[in-house]
Design a protein around this motif. Structure first.
Motif, short mmCIF file in Angstrom:
data_model
loop_
_atom_site.label_atom_id
_atom_site.label_comp_id
_atom_site.label_asym_id
_atom_site.label_seq_id
_atom_site.Cartn_x
_atom_site.Cartn_y
_atom_site.Cartn_z
N PRO A 46 3.13 4.88 0.46
CA PRO A 46 2.46 6.01 -0.20
C PRO A 46 1.50 5.51 -1.27
N ALA A 47 0.40 6.23 -1.43
CA ALA A 47 -0.63 5.82 -2.40
C ALA A 47 -0.05 5.70 -3.81
N ALA A 48 0.97 6.49 -4.12
CA ALA A 48 1.55 6.47 -5.46
C ALA A 48 2.30 5.17 -5.74
N THR A 49 2.82 4.52 -4.72
CA THR A 49 3.62 3.30 -4.92
C THR A 49 2.89 2.02 -4.53
N VAL A 50 1.68 2.14 -4.00
CA VAL A 50 1.00 0.94 -3.50
C VAL A 50 0.68 -0.04 -4.63
N ASP A 51 0.35 0.43 -5.82
CA ASP A 51 0.06 -0.49 -6.93
C ASP A 51 1.29 -1.29 -7.32
N HIS A 52 2.45 -0.64 -7.32
CA HIS A 52 3.70 -1.33 -7.63
C HIS A 52 4.01 -2.39 -6.56
N LEU A 53 3.84 -2.04 -5.28
CA LEU A 53 4.07 -3.00 -4.20
C LEU A 53 3.10 -4.17 -4.30
N LEU A 54 1.85 -3.89 -4.60
CA LEU A 54 0.86 -4.96 -4.72
C LEU A 54 1.22 -5.91 -5.86
N MET A 55 1.67 -5.35 -6.97
CA MET A 55 2.07 -6.19 -8.10
C MET A 55 3.25 -7.10 -7.70
N ARG A 56 4.24 -6.54 -7.02
CA ARG A 56 5.40 -7.33 -6.61
C ARG A 56 5.00 -8.40 -5.60
N LEU A 57 4.18 -8.05 -4.62
CA LEU A 57 3.75 -9.01 -3.61
C LEU A 57 2.94 -10.14 -4.23
N ARG A 58 2.03 -9.81 -5.15
CA ARG A 58 1.26 -10.86 -5.83
C ARG A 58 2.18 -11.79 -6.61
N GLY A 59 3.18 -11.22 -7.27
CA GLY A 59 4.13 -12.05 -8.01
C GLY A 59 4.91 -12.98 -7.10
N HIS A 60 5.37 -12.46 -5.95
CA HIS A 60 6.09 -13.30 -4.99
C HIS A 60 5.20 -14.43 -4.49
N ILE A 61 3.96 -14.09 -4.17
CA ILE A 61 3.04 -15.11 -3.64
C ILE A 61 2.75 -16.17 -4.71
N GLN A 62 2.60 -15.75 -5.96
CA GLN A 62 2.33 -16.71 -7.03
C GLN A 62 3.51 -17.63 -7.29
N LEU A 63 4.72 -17.18 -6.99
CA LEU A 63 5.88 -18.07 -7.08
C LEU A 63 5.99 -19.00 -5.87
N LEU A 64 5.63 -18.48 -4.70
CA LEU A 64 5.81 -19.26 -3.47
C LEU A 64 4.74 -20.35 -3.30
N LEU A 65 3.51 -20.07 -3.69
CA LEU A 65 2.43 -21.05 -3.47
C LEU A 65 2.72 -22.41 -4.11
N PRO A 66 3.08 -22.47 -5.39
CA PRO A 66 3.38 -23.80 -5.97
C PRO A 66 4.58 -24.46 -5.30
#
Length: 138
Positions: A46-66
């Motif tokens: 849902p459009a209301a939760t997409v920003d929260h999901l994007l924030m979580r996904l970016r955080g996961h990716i930033q932990l996984l890349l290093p």
């Protein structure tokens, strides 16, 4: 909760004169990552939760890349491919759609979820075979 400890690298604190962060301060929570990926892939968020999901996904990716970049990929003759893949992921993170229809941000969230799932598989690459199977099946 399954976690993946951060392997032998030191995280830098963001402030000057800040104390070093211990290597176990930010464990990678496999269940949390896969839960976020499943929620994102379930259907268009849902459009209301997409920003929260994007924030979580970016955080996961930033932990996984290093975590992936510090592994010894030379033993598999994959160092150059991993470096190019990490640069591509960082480029994709910096090109987030800021405007346009909400559906575009939802599709972008699903793209990040796929990237996150693939990075998690690479992060678990030297773990026990059953961990790889569990990550892929989750």
């Amino acid at each position: 909760m399954r976690t993946l400890g951060i392997a032998g690298r030191r995280l830098r604190a963001t402030r000057l004169n800040a104390s070093r962060v211990s290597r176990d301060a930010y464990p990678i929570d496999v269940d949390d990552i896969m839960g976020t990926v499943r929620v994102t892939f379930d259907r268009l968020p849902p459009a209301a939760t997409v920003d929260h999901l994007l924030m979580r996904l970016r955080g996961h990716i930033q932990l996984l890349l290093p975590e992936i970049e510090t592994k010894d990929w030379a033993q598999y003759d994959q160092s150059n491919q991993i470096r190019r893949m990490a640069a591509s992921v960082r480029d994709r993170l910096s090109n987030e759609p800021k405007s346009g229809p909400a559906a575009a941000r939802c599709v972008y969230a699903q793209e990040l979820a796929g990237i996150c799932r693939d990075l998690l598989t690479l992060a678990l690459a030297d773990e026990a075979p059953e961990q790889l199977h569990l990550a892929a099946a989750s």
